[in-house]
Design a protein around this motif. Structure first.
Motif, PDB file in Angstrom:
ATOM      1  N   GLY A 202       0.759  -1.239   0.000  1.00 45.29           N
ATOM      2  CA  GLY A 202       0.000   0.000   0.000  1.00 45.29           C
ATOM      3  C   GLY A 202       0.789   1.287   0.000  1.00 45.29           C
ATOM      4  N   LEU A 203       2.048   1.233  -0.345  1.00 41.42           N
ATOM      5  CA  LEU A 203       2.842   2.455  -0.386  1.00 41.42           C
ATOM      6  C   LEU A 203       2.856   3.041  -1.796  1.00 41.42           C
ATOM      7  CD1 LEU A 203       5.862   1.447   1.888  1.00 41.42           C
ATOM      8  CD2 LEU A 203       3.851   2.812   2.479  1.00 41.42           C
ATOM      9  N   PRO A 204       3.037   4.350  -1.922  1.00 42.27           N
ATOM     10  CA  PRO A 204       3.029   4.973  -3.253  1.00 42.27           C
ATOM     11  C   PRO A 204       4.200   4.476  -4.099  1.00 42.27           C
ATOM     12  CG  PRO A 204       3.728   6.547  -1.581  1.00 42.27           C
ATOM     13  CD  PRO A 204       3.218   5.356  -0.850  1.00 42.27           C
ATOM     14  N   THR A 205       3.988   4.416  -5.398  1.00 38.95           N
ATOM     15  CA  THR A 205       5.006   3.898  -6.308  1.00 38.95           C
ATOM     16  C   THR A 205       5.540   4.964  -7.259  1.00 38.95           C
ATOM     17  OG1 THR A 205       3.244   3.150  -7.783  1.00 38.95           O
ATOM     18  CG2 THR A 205       4.120   1.540  -6.220  1.00 38.95           C
ATOM     19  N   GLY A 206       5.126   6.213  -7.071  1.00 40.75           N
ATOM     20  CA  GLY A 206       5.620   7.289  -7.922  1.00 40.75           C
ATOM     21  C   GLY A 206       5.566   8.616  -7.190  1.00 40.75           C
ATOM     22  N   LEU A 207       6.560   9.458  -7.413  1.00 45.02           N
ATOM     23  CA  LEU A 207       6.594  10.757  -6.751  1.00 45.02           C
ATOM     24  C   LEU A 207       5.392  11.620  -7.096  1.00 45.02           C
ATOM     25  CD1 LEU A 207      10.389  11.663  -7.094  1.00 45.02           C
ATOM     26  CD2 LEU A 207       9.127  11.404  -4.939  1.00 45.02           C
ATOM     27  N   SER A 208       4.800  11.403  -8.268  1.00 45.60           N
ATOM     28  CA  SER A 208       3.624  12.175  -8.650  1.00 45.60           C
ATOM     29  C   SER A 208       2.462  11.926  -7.693  1.00 45.60           C
ATOM     30  CB  SER A 208       3.197  11.833 -10.078  1.00 45.60           C
ATOM     31  OG  SER A 208       2.897  10.450 -10.195  1.00 45.60           O
ATOM     32  N   GLN A 209       2.463  10.778  -7.045  1.00 42.95           N
ATOM     33  CA  GLN A 209       1.382  10.434  -6.117  1.00 42.95           C
ATOM     34  C   GLN A 209       1.466  11.208  -4.810  1.00 42.95           C
ATOM     35  OE1 GLN A 209       2.220   5.928  -7.224  1.00 42.95           O
ATOM     36  NE2 GLN A 209       0.443   6.038  -5.897  1.00 42.95           N
ATOM     37  N   VAL A 210       2.604  11.833  -4.539  1.00 39.01           N
ATOM     38  CA  VAL A 210       2.749  12.600  -3.295  1.00 39.01           C
ATOM     39  C   VAL A 210       2.900  14.086  -3.588  1.00 39.01           C
ATOM     40  CG1 VAL A 210       3.714  10.646  -2.026  1.00 39.01           C
ATOM     41  CG2 VAL A 210       5.266  12.211  -3.221  1.00 39.01           C
ATOM     42  N   GLY A 211       2.509  14.497  -4.802  1.00 32.80           N
ATOM     43  CA  GLY A 211       2.510  15.913  -5.147  1.00 32.80           C
ATOM     44  C   GLY A 211       3.850  16.475  -5.560  1.00 32.80           C
ATOM     45  N   ALA A 212       4.755  15.631  -6.021  1.00 31.01           N
ATOM     46  CA  ALA A 212       6.089  16.095  -6.402  1.00 31.01           C
ATOM     47  C   ALA A 212       6.031  16.954  -7.659  1.00 31.01           C
ATOM     48  CB  ALA A 212       7.013  14.912  -6.633  1.00 31.01           C
ATOM     49  N   SER A 213       6.977  17.876  -7.729  1.00 34.13           N
ATOM     50  CA  SER A 213       7.100  18.743  -8.901  1.00 34.13           C
ATOM     51  C   SER A 213       8.501  18.584  -9.482  1.00 34.13           C
ATOM     52  CB  SER A 213       6.870  20.205  -8.515  1.00 34.13           C
ATOM     53  OG  SER A 213       7.172  21.060  -9.597  1.00 34.13           O
ATOM     54  N   GLN A 214       8.578  18.456 -10.793  1.00 32.96           N
ATOM     55  CA  GLN A 214       9.856  18.257 -11.469  1.00 32.96           C
ATOM     56  C   GLN A 214      10.809  19.427 -11.262  1.00 32.96           C
ATOM     57  OE1 GLN A 214       9.203  16.769 -15.375  1.00 32.96           O
ATOM     58  NE2 GLN A 214      11.377  16.559 -15.888  1.00 32.96           N
ATOM     59  N   LYS A 215      10.274  20.590 -10.994  1.00 28.02           N
ATOM     60  CA  LYS A 215      11.129  21.770 -10.808  1.00 28.02           C
ATOM     61  C   LYS A 215      11.963  21.660  -9.530  1.00 28.02           C
ATOM     62  CE  LYS A 215       7.520  24.526  -8.517  1.00 28.02           C
ATOM     63  NZ  LYS A 215       8.136  24.432  -7.167  1.00 28.02           N
ATOM     64  N   ASP A 216      11.558  20.787  -8.613  1.00 28.43           N
ATOM     65  CA  ASP A 216      12.303  20.609  -7.366  1.00 28.43           C
ATOM     66  C   ASP A 216      13.552  19.750  -7.546  1.00 28.43           C
ATOM     67  OD1 ASP A 216      10.410  22.047  -5.858  1.00 28.43           O
ATOM     68  OD2 ASP A 216       9.187  20.253  -5.548  1.00 28.43           O
ATOM     69  N   PHE A 217      13.602  18.980  -8.608  1.00 32.15           N
ATOM     70  CA  PHE A 217      14.635  17.954  -8.722  1.00 32.15           C
ATOM     71  C   PHE A 217      16.063  18.485  -8.799  1.00 32.15           C
ATOM     72  CE2 PHE A 217      11.252  14.971 -10.767  1.00 32.15           C
ATOM     73  CZ  PHE A 217      10.622  14.859  -9.539  1.00 32.15           C
ATOM     74  N   PRO A 218      16.338  19.584  -9.511  1.00 31.46           N
ATOM     75  CA  PRO A 218      17.715  20.099  -9.502  1.00 31.46           C
ATOM     76  C   PRO A 218      18.194  20.474  -8.098  1.00 31.46           C
ATOM     77  CG  PRO A 218      16.506  20.995 -11.357  1.00 31.46           C
ATOM     78  CD  PRO A 218      15.498  20.296 -10.506  1.00 31.46           C
ATOM     79  N   ASP A 219      17.319  21.092  -7.300  1.00 30.28           N
ATOM     80  CA  ASP A 219      17.687  21.420  -5.919  1.00 30.28           C
ATOM     81  C   ASP A 219      17.915  20.150  -5.110  1.00 30.28           C
ATOM     82  OD1 ASP A 219      17.614  24.146  -6.292  1.00 30.28           O
ATOM     83  OD2 ASP A 219      15.541  24.362  -5.607  1.00 30.28           O
ATOM     84  N   PHE A 220      17.057  19.157  -5.302  1.00 24.78           N
ATOM     85  CA  PHE A 220      17.232  17.877  -4.615  1.00 24.78           C
ATOM     86  C   PHE A 220      18.600  17.278  -4.940  1.00 24.78           C
ATOM     87  CE2 PHE A 220      12.440  16.533  -4.337  1.00 24.78           C
ATOM     88  CZ  PHE A 220      12.209  17.603  -3.488  1.00 24.78           C
ATOM     89  N   ALA A 221      18.941  17.296  -6.223  1.00 30.76           N
ATOM     90  CA  ALA A 221      20.200  16.683  -6.655  1.00 30.76           C
ATOM     91  C   ALA A 221      21.398  17.387  -6.034  1.00 30.76           C
ATOM     92  CB  ALA A 221      20.291  16.703  -8.177  1.00 30.76           C
ATOM     93  N   ARG A 222      21.335  18.712  -5.962  1.00 28.16           N
ATOM     94  CA  ARG A 222      22.440  19.448  -5.335  1.00 28.16           C
ATOM     95  C   ARG A 222      22.568  19.085  -3.858  1.00 28.16           C
ATOM     96  NH1 ARG A 222      20.852  23.388  -9.171  1.00 28.16           N
ATOM     97  NH2 ARG A 222      19.194  24.204  -7.830  1.00 28.16           N
ATOM     98  N   THR A 223      21.442  18.942  -3.183  1.00 28.60           N
ATOM     99  CA  THR A 223      21.459  18.556  -1.773  1.00 28.60           C
ATOM    100  C   THR A 223      22.046  17.159  -1.598  1.00 28.60           C
ATOM    101  OG1 THR A 223      19.531  19.926  -1.275  1.00 28.60           O
ATOM    102  CG2 THR A 223      20.027  18.145   0.264  1.00 28.60           C
ATOM    103  N   VAL A 224      21.645  16.249  -2.468  1.00 28.96           N
ATOM    104  CA  VAL A 224      22.151  14.881  -2.402  1.00 28.96           C
ATOM    105  C   VAL A 224      23.668  14.862  -2.522  1.00 28.96           C
ATOM    106  CG1 VAL A 224      22.269  12.696  -3.674  1.00 28.96           C
ATOM    107  CG2 VAL A 224      20.052  13.750  -3.219  1.00 28.96           C
ATOM    108  N   MET A 225      24.197  15.577  -3.507  1.00 29.99           N
ATOM    109  CA  MET A 225      25.634  15.541  -3.768  1.00 29.99           C
ATOM    110  C   MET A 225      26.444  16.267  -2.696  1.00 29.99           C
ATOM    111  SD  MET A 225      25.606  13.670  -6.419  1.00 29.99           S
ATOM    112  CE  MET A 225      27.324  13.715  -6.957  1.00 29.99           C
ATOM    113  N   LYS A 226      25.822  17.222  -2.012  1.00 34.11           N
ATOM    114  CA  LYS A 226      26.531  17.980  -0.984  1.00 34.11           C
ATOM    115  C   LYS A 226      26.341  17.377   0.400  1.00 34.11           C
ATOM    116  CE  LYS A 226      26.855  22.603   1.099  1.00 34.11           C
ATOM    117  NZ  LYS A 226      26.342  24.008   1.068  1.00 34.11           N
ATOM    118  N   ARG A 227      25.091  17.162   0.788  1.00 32.63           N
ATOM    119  CA  ARG A 227      24.802  16.733   2.155  1.00 32.63           C
ATOM    120  C   ARG A 227      25.011  15.234   2.363  1.00 32.63           C
ATOM    121  NH1 ARG A 227      24.537  19.142   6.904  1.00 32.63           N
ATOM    122  NH2 ARG A 227      23.273  20.841   6.044  1.00 32.63           N
TER     123      ARG A 227
END
Length: 252
Positions: A202-227
């Motif tokens: 019963g868990l979501p299988t796509g980020l679209s199901q939790v209201g994700a926006s593609q515009k957030d992904f570059p910021d996410f990626a920078r955080t991943v590589m830094k933090r």
């Protein structure tokens, strides 16, 4: 330490997570002083877990076993624990999710599987699944287990070619029928098997199901590589910031 969930493995771990109220970031750290002096693991204490918490914590436990099996620091000893954890959790999480209020055997299996995965990551660590899950969890207010569920299959798909034999072994440990398949085909089965396990509990299988926006992904990626560079460095496939963006896009 007496755990009441089967998921994080904190009863056997020296890892702890801090939440920064100002930045909204989760910060993982480690200290030998956070090991419990003694851990009493009683599966009967997990019988009252609601299905949702059972699923979220169980998928987190599964990710520990899976990631520790494929990281660059995986070793012969950790692999024994990892594979056993993959097998036990994948074959009992559905039972714990659907029958958890009375199926003590399934609850016992989940507690045992948690121990296997946690002991494995003590020496082999985790990788890009954990690195990528944190920004999404913080931005969209997701539980750790839900964020793990969303990121695990796309990260697996990205990592697949880094060690095809190991991902084929994951499919085998999960009880998938891979006879007659090539090693690559068997490895690909592992990704679909994990997607199916996540959906079944019963868990979501796509980020679209939790209201994700593609515009957030570059910021996410920078955080991943830094933090979370230490997790990225341990990933079986070397990935760039652009690769991380692509992983998020495939997770939509």
């Amino acid at each position: 330490f007496i755990p009441t969930t089967a998921g994080t493995g904190s009863e056997l771990s020296h890892t702890f997570v801090l939440y920064d109220d100002e930045s909204g970031e989760k910060i993982t750290s480690y200290s030998p002083h956070t090991f419990a002096d003694i851990a009493i693991i009683d599966p009967s204490l997990t019988l009252s877990l609601p299905p949702g918490v059972t699923a979220e914590s169980g998928i987190d436990a599964f990710s520990h076993a899976l990631e520790s099996f494929v990281t660059i620091r995986a070793n012969p000893l950790s692999e024994l624990f990892s594979l056993r954890g993959i097998e036990i959790i994948s074959r009992n999480l559905r039972k714990a999710f659907t029958q958890g209020f009375h199926n003590l055997e399934a609850r016992y299996a989940m507690c045992f599987g948690v121990c296997m995965g946690t002991m494995a990551i003590r020496s082999s660590g985790v990788g890009a699944v954990h690195a990528t899950c944190y920004p999404a969890a913080m931005k969209y207010n997701l539980s750790h287990g839900t964020a793990i569920a969303l990121m695990m299959p796309p990260v697996m798909a990205c990592n697949l070619i880094s060690n095809i034999e190991k991902y084929a072994a994951v499919a085998r440990a999960m009880g998938e029928r891979i006879e007659g398949l090539s090693t690559l085909e068997a490895a690909q089965v592992s990704v679909e098997a994990v997607r199916r396990l996540i959906a079944d509990v019963g868990l979501p299988t796509g980020l679209s199901q939790v209201g994700a926006s593609q515009k957030d992904f570059p910021d996410f990626a920078r955080t991943v590589m830094k933090r979370y560079a230490h997790h990225v460095a341990n990933n079986p496939r070397k990935i760039t910031e652009e690769d991380v963006v692509a992983i998020y896009e495939s997770a939509l």
